[in-house]
Scaffold this active site. Structure first.
Site, PDB file in Angstrom:
ATOM      1  N   GLY A  23       0.802  -1.220   0.000  1.00  0.00           N
ATOM      2  CA  GLY A  23       0.000   0.000   0.000  1.00  0.00           C
ATOM      3  C   GLY A  23       0.830   1.262   0.000  1.00  0.00           C
ATOM      4  O   GLY A  23       0.589   2.186  -0.790  1.00  0.00           O
ATOM      5  N   THR A  89      -6.118  -3.575  -0.898  1.00  0.00           N
ATOM      6  CA  THR A  89      -5.364  -4.729  -0.419  1.00  0.00           C
ATOM      7  C   THR A  89      -5.628  -4.902   1.066  1.00  0.00           C
ATOM      8  O   THR A  89      -5.727  -3.919   1.805  1.00  0.00           O
ATOM      9  CB  THR A  89      -3.852  -4.565  -0.678  1.00  0.00           C
ATOM     10  N   LYS A 170      -8.438 -15.496   0.929  1.00  0.00           N
ATOM     11  CA  LYS A 170      -8.248 -14.815  -0.346  1.00  0.00           C
ATOM     12  C   LYS A 170      -9.260 -15.297  -1.392  1.00  0.00           C
ATOM     13  O   LYS A 170      -9.770 -14.494  -2.183  1.00  0.00           O
ATOM     14  CB  LYS A 170      -6.814 -15.032  -0.858  1.00  0.00           C
ATOM     15  N   LEU A 195       3.975 -14.732  -3.731  1.00  0.00           N
ATOM     16  CA  LEU A 195       4.502 -14.371  -2.416  1.00  0.00           C
ATOM     17  C   LEU A 195       5.343 -13.108  -2.530  1.00  0.00           C
ATOM     18  O   LEU A 195       6.310 -13.062  -3.299  1.00  0.00           O
ATOM     19  CB  LEU A 195       5.346 -15.516  -1.867  1.00  0.00           C
TER      20      LEU A 195
END
Length: 305
Positions: A23, A89, A170, A195
């Site tokens: 972010g 996110t 998710k 990842l």
């Protein structure tokens, strides 16, 4: 990465949650590109890039910081008001260090609230929803599948059976977001990221549960933050972007890759040569769709699907 011909943007976009590594990096990049940014921080998160971001934003004129609660619909509405785009996110709260069944419920509720708020925002043009490769790869028998792609989804029952809570969170939160986006007419694209590597990565990262199986199945992939940020900007700005995009720039498929990966997770452990138990694995996941989009974005030539 940006097209050579691109001009500074005058649009306002929201980054939510802006307190995490992705972010805060997105905020910095968007400010550099000329956007006005609403940096929305969940709970008591800190904006890592605040000082640098303020400098980039001409003493803060192009940066506004909001405190949002993912379970408070009105605080989300306040953050996205007047924005033409949202980069969303969800990262684990600091007081909830591990994923469990509770985290699954949290993520699903947060995704629902955020997409509903975007649907009620008249200025909203596109939502970029950050999901995960773990929402794609977990199935009963992945070895029987062809290469994994954007049409694949992890099996929720399989995830529950083996307590793959990160993958379940998710998967269900992304499906919730897609259902709402289609029902409310929100233009949404998702980034299913590998990842995320870097200094904050450790062996306890929730994504990593089932790592040996991911390696054996040829789906253990990683992404660095710069590439991930560029991918987000690409699918937001590219007019022909649609659907889901698998996002990674490295696949762990060889014994020597596995050793380096282990060293990255445990830097203090001694470096061992590749184990005889490991073998070269065929990579069974592809990101051709994103590669094509990023190439078109860099060239400024877009091909309608």
């Amino acid at each position: 990465m940006a097209p050579a011909s691109s001009l500074p943007s005058s649009k306002t976009v929201c980054v939510m949650d802006a307190s995490g590594r992705l972010g805060s990096s997105l905020v910095e990049k968007l400010l550099q590109l000329g956007y006005t940014v609403h940096a929305s921080l969940f709970n008591n998160g800190d904006f890592h890039g605040c000082a640098k971001g303020l400098a980039l934003a001409e003493t803060g004129r192009r940066l506004r910081v909001f405190r949002s609660d993912p379970f408070d619909y009105h605080s989300i509405v306040d953050a996205v008001r007047g924005c033409s785009g949202l980069f969303y996110t969800f990262e684990t709260p600091q007081d909830q260090p591990s994923y469990d069944e509770f985290m699954v419920e949290m993520e699903v509720r947060a995704a629902h609230n955020v997409l509903e708020a975007c649907a009620q925002t008249d200025t909203m043009e596109r939502v970029v929803f950050t999901s995960s490769v773990t929402a794609v790869i977990w199935k009963e028998d992945p070895k029987l599948a062809d290469d994994f792609g954007e049409r694949d989804w992890s099996d929720p029952n399989f995830c529950r059976k083996f307590k793959l809570w990160h993958a379940l969170a998710k998967t269900l939160s992304e499906k919730t977001a897609w259902a709402l986006a289609m029902d409310r007419g929100v233009d949404m694209v998702s980034i299913n990221a590998g990842l995320l590597t870097g200094q904050e990565l450790s062996a306890s990262t929730p994504y990593l549960k089932g790592t040996p199986e991911m390696y054996e199945d040829g789906v253990l992939v990683t992404v660095d933050v710069e590439f991930l940020v560029d991918a987000h900007v690409c699918v937001y700005e590219c007019p022909s972007a649609f659907g889901r995009y698998l996002c990674f720039n490295h696949a762990v498929c060889r014994p020597e890759d596995a050793v380096k990966f282990s060293q990255m997770l445990n830097p203090s452990s001694p470096c061992h040569p590749p184990s005889n138990d490991l073998r070269v694995i065929q990579q069974k996941i592809q990101n051709k769709k994103l590669s094509k989009a990023m190439l078109e974005f860099a060239s400024g030539i877009y091909v309608e699907e």
